[in-house]
Write an enzyme that holds these catalytic residues in place. Structure first.
Site, PDB file in Angstrom:
ATOM      1  N   LYS A   1      41.412  34.513  40.256  1.00 17.83           N
ATOM      2  CA  LYS A   1      40.854  35.622  41.059  1.00 17.83           C
ATOM      3  C   LYS A   1      39.998  36.524  40.180  1.00 17.83           C
ATOM      4  CE  LYS A   1      43.376  39.459  41.787  1.00 17.83           C
ATOM      5  NZ  LYS A   1      42.759  40.786  41.511  1.00 17.83           N
ATOM      6  N   ASN A   2      40.545  36.932  39.022  1.00 17.09           N
ATOM      7  CA  ASN A   2      39.845  37.936  38.220  1.00 17.09           C
ATOM      8  C   ASN A   2      38.651  37.376  37.459  1.00 17.09           C
ATOM      9  OD1 ASN A   2      41.536  39.804  39.239  1.00 17.09           O
ATOM     10  ND2 ASN A   2      42.822  40.015  37.412  1.00 17.09           N
TER      11      ASN A   2
ATOM     12  N   ARG B   1      38.251  47.467  44.948  1.00 20.03           N
ATOM     13  CA  ARG B   1      37.629  48.208  43.860  1.00 20.03           C
ATOM     14  C   ARG B   1      36.792  47.304  42.960  1.00 20.03           C
ATOM     15  NH1 ARG B   1      39.437  51.437  41.011  1.00 20.03           N
ATOM     16  NH2 ARG B   1      38.789  50.635  38.996  1.00 20.03           N
TER      17      ARG B   1
ATOM     18  N   CYS C   1      43.965  53.614  43.228  1.00 16.10           N
ATOM     19  CA  CYS C   1      44.692  52.613  44.025  1.00 16.10           C
ATOM     20  C   CYS C   1      46.169  52.804  43.724  1.00 16.10           C
ATOM     21  CB  CYS C   1      44.219  51.200  43.673  1.00 16.10           C
ATOM     22  SG  CYS C   1      44.906  50.628  42.132  1.00 16.10           S
TER      23      CYS C   1
ATOM     24  N   ARG D   1      42.542  54.933  38.039  1.00 12.14           N
ATOM     25  CA  ARG D   1      41.540  53.914  37.705  1.00 12.14           C
ATOM     26  C   ARG D   1      40.092  54.443  37.733  1.00 12.14           C
ATOM     27  NH1 ARG D   1      43.402  48.389  40.278  1.00 12.14           N
ATOM     28  NH2 ARG D   1      42.168  47.533  38.568  1.00 12.14           N
ATOM     29  N   PRO D   2      39.777  55.321  36.816  1.00  9.28           N
ATOM     30  CA  PRO D   2      38.414  55.863  36.749  1.00  9.28           C
ATOM     31  C   PRO D   2      37.395  54.791  36.356  1.00  9.28           C
ATOM     32  CG  PRO D   2      39.673  56.473  34.810  1.00  9.28           C
ATOM     33  CD  PRO D   2      40.645  55.810  35.738  1.00  9.28           C
ATOM     34  N   ILE D   3      36.120  55.121  36.472  1.00  7.45           N
ATOM     35  CA  ILE D   3      35.075  54.169  36.028  1.00  7.45           C
ATOM     36  C   ILE D   3      34.162  54.821  34.989  1.00  7.45           C
ATOM     37  CG2 ILE D   3      35.083  52.817  38.167  1.00  7.45           C
ATOM     38  CD1 ILE D   3      32.400  54.315  38.827  1.00  7.45           C
ATOM     39  N   ASP D   4      34.677  55.866  34.323  1.00  6.70           N
ATOM     40  CA  ASP D   4      33.849  56.584  33.334  1.00  6.70           C
ATOM     41  C   ASP D   4      33.325  55.657  32.234  1.00  6.70           C
ATOM     42  OD1 ASP D   4      36.661  56.476  32.744  1.00  6.70           O
ATOM     43  OD2 ASP D   4      36.222  57.652  30.957  1.00  6.70           O
ATOM     44  N   LEU D   5      34.117  54.670  31.836  1.00  4.26           N
ATOM     45  CA  LEU D   5      33.672  53.787  30.740  1.00  4.26           C
ATOM     46  C   LEU D   5      32.559  52.844  31.202  1.00  4.26           C
ATOM     47  CD1 LEU D   5      37.130  52.948  29.128  1.00  4.26           C
ATOM     48  CD2 LEU D   5      35.470  54.704  28.445  1.00  4.26           C
TER      49      LEU D   5
ATOM     50  N   ASP E   1      49.292  42.382  34.118  1.00  2.00           N
ATOM     51  CA  ASP E   1      49.395  41.702  35.423  1.00  2.00           C
ATOM     52  C   ASP E   1      50.608  40.791  35.522  1.00  2.00           C
ATOM     53  OD1 ASP E   1      45.802  41.288  35.951  1.00  2.00           O
ATOM     54  OD2 ASP E   1      47.138  43.013  36.075  1.00  2.00           O
TER      55      ASP E   1
ATOM     56  N   ILE F   1      49.191  50.060  30.136  1.00  2.00           N
ATOM     57  CA  ILE F   1      47.831  50.035  30.697  1.00  2.00           C
ATOM     58  C   ILE F   1      47.690  50.966  31.893  1.00  2.00           C
ATOM     59  CG2 ILE F   1      46.014  48.570  31.683  1.00  2.00           C
ATOM     60  CD1 ILE F   1      46.578  47.793  28.824  1.00  2.00           C
TER      61      ILE F   1
ATOM     62  N   ARG G   1      45.614  38.653  48.563  1.00  2.00           N
ATOM     63  CA  ARG G   1      44.467  39.018  47.730  1.00  2.00           C
ATOM     64  C   ARG G   1      44.439  38.190  46.448  1.00  2.00           C
ATOM     65  NH1 ARG G   1      43.396  45.359  47.501  1.00  2.00           N
ATOM     66  NH2 ARG G   1      41.585  44.441  46.510  1.00  2.00           N
TER      67      ARG G   1
HETATM   68  C1  EPZ Z   1      41.093  44.371  35.549  1.00  2.00           C
HETATM   69  O1  EPZ Z   1      41.076  45.637  36.171  1.00  2.00           O
HETATM   70  C2  EPZ Z   1      41.855  43.452  36.494  1.00  2.00           C
HETATM   71  N1  EPZ Z   1      41.162  43.361  37.770  1.00  2.00           N
HETATM   72  C3  EPZ Z   1      43.278  43.989  36.716  1.00  2.00           C
HETATM   73  O2  EPZ Z   1      43.972  43.039  37.515  1.00  2.00           O
HETATM   74  C4  EPZ Z   1      43.971  44.077  35.353  1.00  2.00           C
HETATM   75  O3  EPZ Z   1      45.259  44.645  35.525  1.00  2.00           O
HETATM   76  C5  EPZ Z   1      43.146  44.957  34.397  1.00  2.00           C
HETATM   77  O4  EPZ Z   1      41.796  44.434  34.292  1.00  2.00           O
HETATM   78  C6  EPZ Z   1      43.757  45.013  33.000  1.00  2.00           C
HETATM   79  O5  EPZ Z   1      43.835  43.733  32.471  1.00  2.00           O
HETATM   80  C7  EPZ Z   1      40.102  42.535  37.888  1.00  2.00           C
HETATM   81  O6  EPZ Z   1      39.691  41.872  36.935  1.00  2.00           O
HETATM   82  C8  EPZ Z   1      39.438  42.476  39.225  1.00  2.00           C
HETATM   83  P1  EPZ Z   1      40.570  48.010  33.016  1.00  2.00           P
HETATM   84  P2  EPZ Z   1      40.126  46.819  35.564  1.00  2.00           P
HETATM   85  O7  EPZ Z   1      39.228  48.611  33.189  1.00  2.00           O
HETATM   86  O8  EPZ Z   1      38.903  46.234  35.000  1.00  2.00           O
HETATM   87  C9  EPZ Z   1      41.340  52.605  32.123  1.00  2.00           C
HETATM   88  C10 EPZ Z   1      45.355  42.310  39.271  1.00  2.00           C
HETATM   89  O9  EPZ Z   1      46.528  42.532  39.563  1.00  2.00           O
HETATM   90  N2  EPZ Z   1      39.912  52.774  32.436  1.00  2.00           N
HETATM   91  O10 EPZ Z   1      40.779  47.008  31.909  1.00  2.00           O
HETATM   92  O11 EPZ Z   1      40.008  47.873  36.595  1.00  2.00           O
HETATM   93  C11 EPZ Z   1      42.148  52.208  33.349  1.00  2.00           C
HETATM   94  O12 EPZ Z   1      42.545  53.356  34.077  1.00  2.00           O
HETATM   95  C12 EPZ Z   1      44.458  43.451  38.813  1.00  2.00           C
HETATM   96  O13 EPZ Z   1      44.808  41.173  39.301  1.00  2.00           O
HETATM   97  C13 EPZ Z   1      39.325  54.011  32.212  1.00  2.00           C
HETATM   98  O14 EPZ Z   1      39.973  54.964  31.772  1.00  2.00           O
HETATM   99  O15 EPZ Z   1      41.058  47.358  34.380  1.00  2.00           O
HETATM  100  C14 EPZ Z   1      43.327  51.485  32.741  1.00  2.00           C
HETATM  101  O16 EPZ Z   1      44.273  52.453  32.296  1.00  2.00           O
HETATM  102  C15 EPZ Z   1      45.195  44.775  38.792  1.00  2.00           C
HETATM  103  N3  EPZ Z   1      38.003  54.169  32.488  1.00  2.00           N
HETATM  104  C16 EPZ Z   1      42.730  50.806  31.507  1.00  2.00           C
HETATM  105  O17 EPZ Z   1      41.490  51.482  31.240  1.00  2.00           O
HETATM  106  C17 EPZ Z   1      37.234  53.132  32.980  1.00  2.00           C
HETATM  107  O18 EPZ Z   1      36.021  53.319  33.180  1.00  2.00           O
HETATM  108  C18 EPZ Z   1      42.428  49.326  31.700  1.00  2.00           C
HETATM  109  O19 EPZ Z   1      41.630  49.199  32.873  1.00  2.00           O
HETATM  110  C19 EPZ Z   1      37.852  51.884  33.202  1.00  2.00           C
HETATM  111  C20 EPZ Z   1      39.190  51.715  32.917  1.00  2.00           C
END
Ligand code: EPZ
Length: 427
Positions: A22-23, A99, A123, A128-132, A313, A335, A405
């Site tokens: 999926k991911n 998302r 969620c 889950r911000p997107i600042d990065l 996960d 995480i 999903r």
């Molecule tokens: C991906 O989510 C996966 N989803 C998630 O899988 C997975 O848990 C996660 O990576 C971690 O491995 C998909 O690939 C679709 P991150 P993502 O950005 O990209 C923080 C599942 O169950 N962060 O690596 O959203 C965030 O809050 C799902 O299949 C910021 O602060 O995860 C978290 O604490 C759930 N700012 C950490 O980083 C940002 O701009 C890791 O998030 C982005 C993230």
């Protein structure tokens, strides 16, 4: 809404096919926006999120065609073509439901020079911000503004000039968006402390097949030399390491023996090591990975962290399995800030778990008892299924749309290896 009923206590035995990841699929699909030529993805899992992403791409002008999917087949072949991008907006009503839609931001910016994407909001498992995502794109030369709940990103006329960005926190999605934005930049983009998940390697492999110039694939330092254009490609989605790990836990918790057909052990070292630590036998087979358990599980301590460490996960699934271990286990979720919603539901089945902040102590009990339980998010739902497989009596898992999903035809796969499981539709 559908429910899943499980009558527990059956030992699982047999061969279980692992679907496309999926991911990986959710970051490969938006790559179709990066070229006007056809991109064909094979081994695409039949999942609600994949369908939703296809609908979003259709709204952006991408044609999607499913080829030759027989009902009994797992996975599908989809050919996508973005001859012309007719819209650069991902609206709130789509993004709030999925998302991962945020992953059109980078490709739209690269192909069309602009993108307007709704902020995804939080969620169940965290805010889950997107600042990065936004900081990385700005480092490459994008102009970003946020207004009325939307991100508006634009690139200078000649395309993103390029630049360097160091992630303060490892982020899978932000790494993916940055790479997809960079492949059509007019200069070179460099990422430090990039995420190294196998799904990102899959993304880079597809982009290289489309003509992208990427160095450091699989490492935490990725250099992308922008190209004027990319061409089409045909690519097969990697096997789902989290689905495989989830079904490995099913073999462990029922004291059974499963062959996970198509699974790639190379993507799952931390998961397999943790399974071995509980006393589960793990071995390579010609077509995948063999998992065997006598049902006696040792407790263990583990902490989630970015790849190659133990994946977040898999935390909920391991917790379900460890509720029956012979002793106390300690799990630490580093995480996400709210990824223990499966705990109260497991407790209703007789599990003994105490949570203190990011740490959960799971004390093994003799048995679990079936009960009606509520799924709250994708991986929490799977932990309830696993508990139901081992519990005495019947478990009803409600709100299984969460499961749909991320797990392709779960009840079919589990029934075929001996589980007494059925989907009941309220409709
Ligand atoms: C991906 O989510 C996966 N989803 C998630 O899988 C997975 O848990 C996660 O990576 C971690 O491995 C998909 O690939 C679709 P991150 P993502 O950005 O990209 C923080 C599942 O169950 N962060 O690596 O959203 C965030 O809050 C799902 O299949 C910021 O602060 O995860 C978290 O604490 C759930 N700012 C950490 O980083 C940002 O701009 C890791 O998030 C982005 C993230």
């Amino acid at each position: 809404m559908d429910r899943i009923h499980i009558r527990g206590g059956h030992v699982l035995k047999g061969r279980l096919p692992i679907s496309g990841a999926k991911n990986a699929a959710l970051t490969l699909l938006p790559c179709a926006l990066l070229t006007d030529e056809p991109v064909t993805l094979r081994n695409l899992p039949r999942l609600a999120d994949v369908d939703s992403f296809g609908h979003l791409l259709n709204q952006l002008g991408v044609s999607t065609m499913i080829e030759g999917a027989r009902p009994e087949d797992f996975g599908r072949v989809m050919t996508l073509r973005a001859g012309r991008v007719t819209s650069t907006e991902a609206p709130y009503d789509i993004v709030r439901k999925m998302r991962a839609s945020i992953l059109v931001l980078g490709p739209l910016l690269a192909r069309a020079g602009e993108a307007t994407v709704s902020l995804p909001g939080g969620c169940a498992i965290g805010n889950r911000p997107i600042d990065l995502h936004l900081k990385a794109l700005e480092a490459f030369g994008a102009v970003i503004e946020i207004a009325a709940g939307y991100v508006r990103a634009s690139a200078p006329d000649g395309g993103l000039p390029g630049g360097t960005f160091t992630f303060p926190v490892v982020s899978v999605g932000a790494t993916e968006n940055a790479i997809m934005a960079a492949v059509l930049a007019s200069g070179t983009c460099i990422l430090h402390n990039a995420a190294r998940e196998p799904e990102i390697v899959d993304l880079c492999n597809l982009l290289v097949a489309m003509g992208a110039d990427i160095e450091g694939i699989g490492s935490d330092r990725i250099t992308i030399h922008g190209k004027d254009r990319l061409h089409g490609a045909t690519y097969s989605v990697m096997p789902d390491r989290i689905e495989a790990g989830s079904y490995a836990c099913a073999a462990a918790i029922t004291g059974g023996e499963l062959e996970l057909v198509g699974a790639n052990a190379g993507d799952m070292q931390a998961i397999l090591e943790a399974l071995r630590e509980t006393g589960v036998e793990v071995s390579a087979s010609k077509t995948g990975i063999k998992i065997a358990s006598n049902g006696k599980l040792r407790p263990l301590s583990l902490s989630t962290a970015p790849f190659p460490a133990f994946p977040t996960d898999m935390q909920a699934q391991f917790m379900a399995m460890l509720t029956l271990a012979d002793g106390a286990s300690v799990l630490t979720e580093t995480i996400f800030e709210n990824r223990y919603m499966h705990v109260p539901e497991l407790a209703r089945m007789g599990a003994d778990i105490s949570v203190n902040g990011r740490t959960a102590v799971v004390r093994g009990v003799e048995r679990l008892t079936g009960a009606p339980v509520m799924a709250t998010d994708l991986r929490a739902s799977m932990s309830l299924i696993l508990a139901g497989l081992a519990a005495e009596g019947e478990t009803q898992v409600n709100r299984v749309y969460h499961l749909d999903r991320g797990y392709e035809r779960l009840e079919e796969k589990l029934s075929a290896v001996g589980a007494d499981i059925e989907r009941v539709s309220d409709g």
